[in-house]
Each structure stands twice: as C-alpha cells, then as structure tokens.
Design an enzyme around this catalytic site. Structure first.
Site, PDB file in Angstrom:
ATOM      1  N   ASP A  49       0.866  -1.173   0.000  1.00 10.61           N
ATOM      2  CA  ASP A  49       0.000   0.000   0.000  1.00 10.61           C
ATOM      3  C   ASP A  49       0.907   1.228   0.000  1.00 10.61           C
ATOM      4  OD1 ASP A  49      -2.340   1.633   0.404  1.00 10.61           O
ATOM      5  OD2 ASP A  49      -1.724   1.811   2.498  1.00 10.61           O
TER       6      ASP A  49
ATOM      7  N   ASP B 157      -1.694  -0.767   6.003  1.00  7.37           N
ATOM      8  CA  ASP B 157      -1.869  -0.194   7.338  1.00  7.37           C
ATOM      9  C   ASP B 157      -3.287   0.255   7.630  1.00  7.37           C
ATOM     10  OD1 ASP B 157      -1.849   2.117   5.609  1.00  7.37           O
ATOM     11  OD2 ASP B 157      -1.506   3.329   7.404  1.00  7.37           O
TER      12      ASP B 157
ATOM     13  N   ASP C  83      -7.287  -1.669   3.639  1.00  8.54           N
ATOM     14  CA  ASP C  83      -6.359  -2.728   3.244  1.00  8.54           C
ATOM     15  C   ASP C  83      -6.763  -4.089   3.813  1.00  8.54           C
ATOM     16  OD1 ASP C  83      -4.619  -0.965   1.886  1.00  8.54           O
ATOM     17  OD2 ASP C  83      -3.702  -0.388   3.788  1.00  8.54           O
TER      18      ASP C  83
END
Length: 666
Positions: free
Chosen positions: A331, A548, A552
């Site tokens: 990410d 995080d 996600d």
C-alpha cells in the site's frame, strides 16, 4: 527426546528448567561403574547397571504407563520397552545406557531450548501489574491493579515505572524505553500530546501524566501477548506433514521390532537372542524425537528472535511463507510513506461560498474520519484559524475508496477524490482554471481532493505525504534478490507515480486509483496465479500484502502472507499474519531473510534426522548395531537439530537489529 513425552511431574519440571534430577546423576554414575565389567576380573560390576536402571527408569515407566492407559504410544513407552528387554536378555550395561542417556537427553534438551522459552516468557512479563491513578479531586496517587484502569483514566508514570495502558501524555517531558515492543534500544522522547504504549517503561528522570485510551486488555502489549499465544497454536503444513509421517513411521517400526524379537526364536535360542537384541535397537530407532522436534524448535527460536526485533508473526507457516516470497504488494499511504500529511493548498471555487467557509465545512466533516489525510486537513484549518461551522453533523458515512459524506445543518456535504465527484456528476462543472490548478498539484506528487455543499463543488485541496527514509533501500534490496514489488493505491495516478518513482518503482509496478475491492481482486488474482503455476517438487512463491489501513484489511485477508504496520488501524493488525510494531520496513527485510533461514534450517534438520535413522537401521540389519549406538544416535540427533534450530536466536547481547538487516535478507 521430550517431544514425545507423556504427562509431566516435578522431575520433568526440573528438566524443563535445564536441571538434572539427582536420580539421573546416580544412574549415570552407576552406569559408568558397570562399564568396569568389560575388564574380566571386575565382571561383577555389571550388576551396578541394574541399580542404574532402578534409579533412572521409574519416572520413564510411570509416564509410559499413563500414556499406555490412554491407548497411545510415545517415546517413554519405547524407551521403557527397550530397557526392560535388554534386562531380560541379560544385557544390563546396555539397559543402563538406554536409561541414563534418555534421561539426560531430556535435561540437555531443556537447557538447549531455555533461551527460546525465556524470550517468549519475557513477553508475557511485559504486562504491567499495577498503576498509579491520579485522584481527580485530591490529586493523590492511588495504587490499583493495572487491569482495573478504565479508558479515560488519568495515571502517573514515574521514572522507572511501566506505562499501564496505551494513552496520551497530558503533562511532563521524559523518555520512554519502547525496546520491549519495537526492538529499538534508543529511548523515545515523549511530551504533551505524545502517544505511549502499555508495557513500555519511563526511562527518563521526569514523571509523565497520561490519559489512558484503552484498557490493559486492549493495549499494545496485550495484543502482543495474544498474537504470540496464537502463533504458538498455529501449525504449519510442514509441521503437520512431519507429524503425520511420524504417526505412520513409529507403529510400522514398532511392529517390525516386535517381529524381530519373536519370530527368530523359531530357529533356535542363539538366533532368537541375536535378533531380539536387534529388535530392541529397532524400538529405539522407532523413536522419532529428532524428527518431531526439528520443525517446532526452529519456529520457536525464529518467533522469539522476531519478537525481540519488534515483529510479531502468527505461526510457523507464515515464517515459511515469508521465506518463499515471490511478489510483495505495498500500500502507499502509511506504508511506503509515513502517513503524515500536510495541507499544502486549498482553493475556493468562488461558488456560493468563500474560501474560509468552504475550508470550515471540509475540516468539520474530516474531523470525524480518523484518516491521516483527514487529520492533515483539520490541522491545516486550525493553523489558519478557520472556525468550524456550529451546525449539527449527522449521517457521517465513509465512502470506501472515494471519501466521506455527511449532513451538516441539513446540507449534504461530500469530501473526497476526483472519482467521487465524477460519480456524482459534479467534476465536469468545475471551471477549467481550477482543473488545471489541481492537475499541477497532482503532477507535483500531491493528493488532490474536493469538497461540495448541496451539489456544488466549493473548494479543492492538495495534501502531501513524505516517503519513509528506508522505503527506497528496502525496495531495492528486495528487487536485487528477485522479488517483484508492486504498489497498490487508491490515490490518483500522478501522485502515485511520484511516490513510486521516488522509492525506485517503474510505471508498470504502480497500480493507482484502486478501490478496496480492486485491491482485493488484484491480490486474489496474483495468489491464484501463483498457486496454479506451482510445479511438482517445487515450493510455490508466495504473495505478500503490506498495508496499514482499514481499506487494506480485505486484501490483507486474502494474501498468502499479510503484513501490517504497527502504527496503522487495529483492523489491519488483526487481519495480518505479521505485524511490524514500529512500522519500520527494514524489519520486513529482516523477517523475509529470517523466513529463508527457517526453511533452510528445517530442511537441514529433517534430512539429518532421517539420514541418522536410516544409517542406524542399516547397521541393525547387517548385525553391527547396538543399543548404545541406537540411543547415542537418537540423543545426538535430537541435540543437533535442537541446537541447529536455536542458532536462529540472536546473541543475548544484541540490542540493535539494524546491523543484521542486510545480511539476513541475503
């Protein structure tokens, strides 16, 4: 040898602590005395071996009895039968050797694995026992159990005290030792507004007054303990395969040993006696101690080593998955970047509202979002002294991958990215000069957003994030070792490309403007492709997802191995298989290298265990083996695989993991 043990007793507890019972010492002394019988004039010394068996065998016999009563067969049963059979054949010294060497092996195993157990038990001891609550009226300190501290309580953390729960510093400036959670030995400065974690220690010279934001059961150290307990209960495919092999191998060898002890007597006493001795050797060979312990001892050592570095891994299967990595998907926000945004630009569109009013509406709805980007907008508005509307906020809703919406004083407010306003049909109505301005912000690497009130865009903004210092080094390290790196982000293409280029990624490695379900579909596709491309006798490459945020969590759940940043959302950490407590990506390099060492060590241990068994079995069938050789090889193999697994533990004096990161990745 303890891997197949039955019920424990006080003596077993002594051995688990690395000690040796006095009866085991006596058994060893008497066994040595009995060896004098090899000198013919001292032939009667052989009877000392019977005393050796009498001293050392009862604990083994008791555990074998209890195991047999459950209808099971374990190593204690095999060792008891081997020793008893040797006594029946008059091979007293051989019986004493089996008894003493088996007993001492348990103590040696306990001593060899003590460091790993100590490292894991030290984690449990991190949980604070007491807390000093500040009386809200008298300001006196009241000592209470840490488990009784409620969320929102004001507590005092004096120099040397543990922080009882996660919280925020209200008063005082000091340093906090966070090495128990993050593995970093350098104390961290804390002052008003700083977040502190339960289980960390005030290592400075001043008192900290902290308002708790969680209870002890929800604190960082409590989550750490729960994750370690979960890791101990998880069993990998390799471990299950080894155990399944042992469940088949042991009964087959025991049946073969019984046949060797009975059938050959048909051809006479001499043949019966010789083959019975070989059968007793087979009973010892049937013990799969080294094979069974070869995998879990490696996992325990590696898990303890990782936890000392501030990395939590939920079980051995994830260690192996890390070691077989093929592709890592990162990410962007809060992972490759710090997740610390700043509001760089805000421009009003001049429609129905001035700039200050538009920024006030934006800050008001973002105030409840809790995302790093939202926090930057709120801080930016506050720094400009922009007042927030006093209207009531209702129906505040997160729009996944797009932004947020709410009713403010009866007016519908939207705030989010370009995708949201295209879906609402509002973006095309923007003046061209505003579009050009926002495009230039995006080209510079900023994240662009808009705010609308009652169906009209009233403002555009740009926030920017900073790349983590270690991101480019970590990405390059993985690429140098043949690992594919991909960035998955919901951000606009221009902003994503700017960050991706800075960390060393090419355009084809960057996927932007993804919704949470798009990330999920992409990870699922990669996982399925990796599994379909699996070749016979070749371990499949794994797909790792690193993230995080709440958005996600779906992708983390579907990945072969999921890695969460410790400073991210709690849902992401709960979904993840691996958590980097201090959010340092160099720790990911470390655990991938650790995973490769785990796989290598397990292969070494399993192959070594099987080769030793095969050699002793071959010597037995050619008539050149003995109980001494069998028990000696069993104990030696068990100690060898234990020590080989323990090599994954760092030296006790090691304080800083960074020095090992580069070498571990290789």
């Amino acid at each position: 040898a303890g891997a197949g043990g039955g019920d424990g007793d006080s003596g077993a507890d002594d051995q688990a602590a690395g000690g040796v019972r006095w009866t085991v010492v006596l058994s060893g002394v008497l066994w040595l005395v009995s060896m004098a019988s090899f000198y013919p004039p001292l032939g009667r010394a052989r009877y000392a071996a019977l005393l050796s068996v009498a001293a050392g065998l009862p604990p083994v016999a008791d555990k074998a009895r209890r195991t047999a009563m459950r209808g099971q067969l374990d190593v204690n049963c095999l060792m008891f039968l081997a020793a008893a059979g040797a006594v029946a054949l008059g091979e007293y010294t051989e019986a004493a050797a089996v008894t003493f060497l088996f007993a001492i092996s348990e103590a040696l195993e306990g001593r060899a694995t003590a460091r790993a157990r100590d490292a894991l038990s030290a984690i449990v001891q991190l949980k604070p026992v007491t807390a000093n609550i500040v009386n809200p009226v008298t300001k006196d300190l009241v000592v209470v159990p840490a488990s009784a501290v409620a969320e929102g309580t004001t507590v005092s953390v004096r120099p040397g005290d543990k922080v009882p729960c996660d919280g925020v510093v209200l008063e005082g400036k000091s340093t906090v030792d966070e090495s128990s959670l993050t593995g970093e030995s350098r104390p961290v400065s804390k002052g008003p507004g700083s977040a502190v974690s339960g289980g960390t220690v005030n290592s400075g010279a001043a008192e900290l007054v902290v308002r708790t934001t969680s209870t002890t059961n929800d604190s960082a150290v409590a989550r750490l303990i729960r994750l370690m307990e979960e890791a101990q209960s998880n069993r990998s495919e390799t471990e299950q395969l080894v155990d399944e092999f042992a469940r088949v191998y042991t009964p087959v060898v025991v049946i073969l040993a019984l046949l060797m002890c009975t059938v050959p007597w048909v051809w006479g006493a001499e043949a019966g006696r010789a083959w019975s001795m070989n059968g007793l050797v087979m009973l010892v060979i049937a013990c799969p101690c080294a094979l069974i312990i070869s995998t879990p001892v490696t996992y325990v050592a590696a898990g303890a080593a990782a936890s000392q570095r501030g990395v939590l891994i939920k079980g051995g299967q994830h260690l192996e998955g890390l070691g077989r990595v093929k592709n890592i998907c990162f990410d962007k926000t809060g992972t490759l970047t710090r997740g610390v945004f700043e509001l760089l630009h805000f421009r009003g569109t001049g429609r129905r509202m001035d700039r200050e009013g538009a920024l006030g509406y934006l800050a008001l709805v973002e105030k409840r979002a809790g995302h790093p980007l939202a926090e930057a907008i709120v801080r930016g508005a506050a720094s400009e002294g922009v007042p927030l509307p006093s209207a009531r906020v209702e129906d505040h809703t997160l729009l996944a991958g797009e932004g947020i919406t709410a009713l403010v004083g009866g007016k519908r407010v939207h705030a989010g990215n370009r995708r949201l306003f295209r879906r609402l049909g509002l973006y095309n109505a923007l003046p061209d000069d505003v579009k050009k301005t926002t495009d230039s912000w995006a080209d510079a690497g900023g994240t662009i957003g808009f705010v609308s009130v009652d169906g009209h865009i009233v403002g555009a903004y740009c926030v920017a994030d900073r790349v983590r210092d270690e991101s480019s080094r970590v990405v390059k390290s993985f690429q140098d070792h043949g690992v594919e790196i991909t960035m998955l982000t919901g951000d606009q293409h221009a902003a994503a490309t700017g960050i991706g280029t800075e960390v060393g990624l090419e355009d084809y490695d960057i996927m932007s403007e993804l919704l949470p379900e798009d990330k999920l579909i992409e990870i699922e596709s990669r996982v399925n492709d990796a599994h379909m491309n699996r070749q016979c006798c070749r371990a499949k490459g794994t797909i790792i997802m690193v993230g995080d945020g709440v958005n996600d969590a779906p992708a983390l759940a579907i990945a072969d191995v999921s890695v969460a940043m410790g400073q991210g959302a709690a849902l992401a950490m709960e979904s993840a298989d691996v958590t980097l407590l201090d959010s340092n990506l160099e720790k990911l390099s470390y655990v991938v290298g650790l995973g490769r060492r785990v796989i290598r060590t397990i292969v070494e241990n399993v192959v070594f265990s099987l080769v030793v068994k095969a050699l002793v079995m071959w010597y037995t069938f050619v008539g050149k083996s003995s109980l001494w050789l069998a028990i000696g090889s069993d104990v030696g193999a068990m100690l060898c695989v234990t020590l080989n697994g323990m090599k994954l533990l760092p030296p006790p004096s090691t304080k800083d993991a960074k020095a090992e990161l580069t070498s571990e990745t290789a």
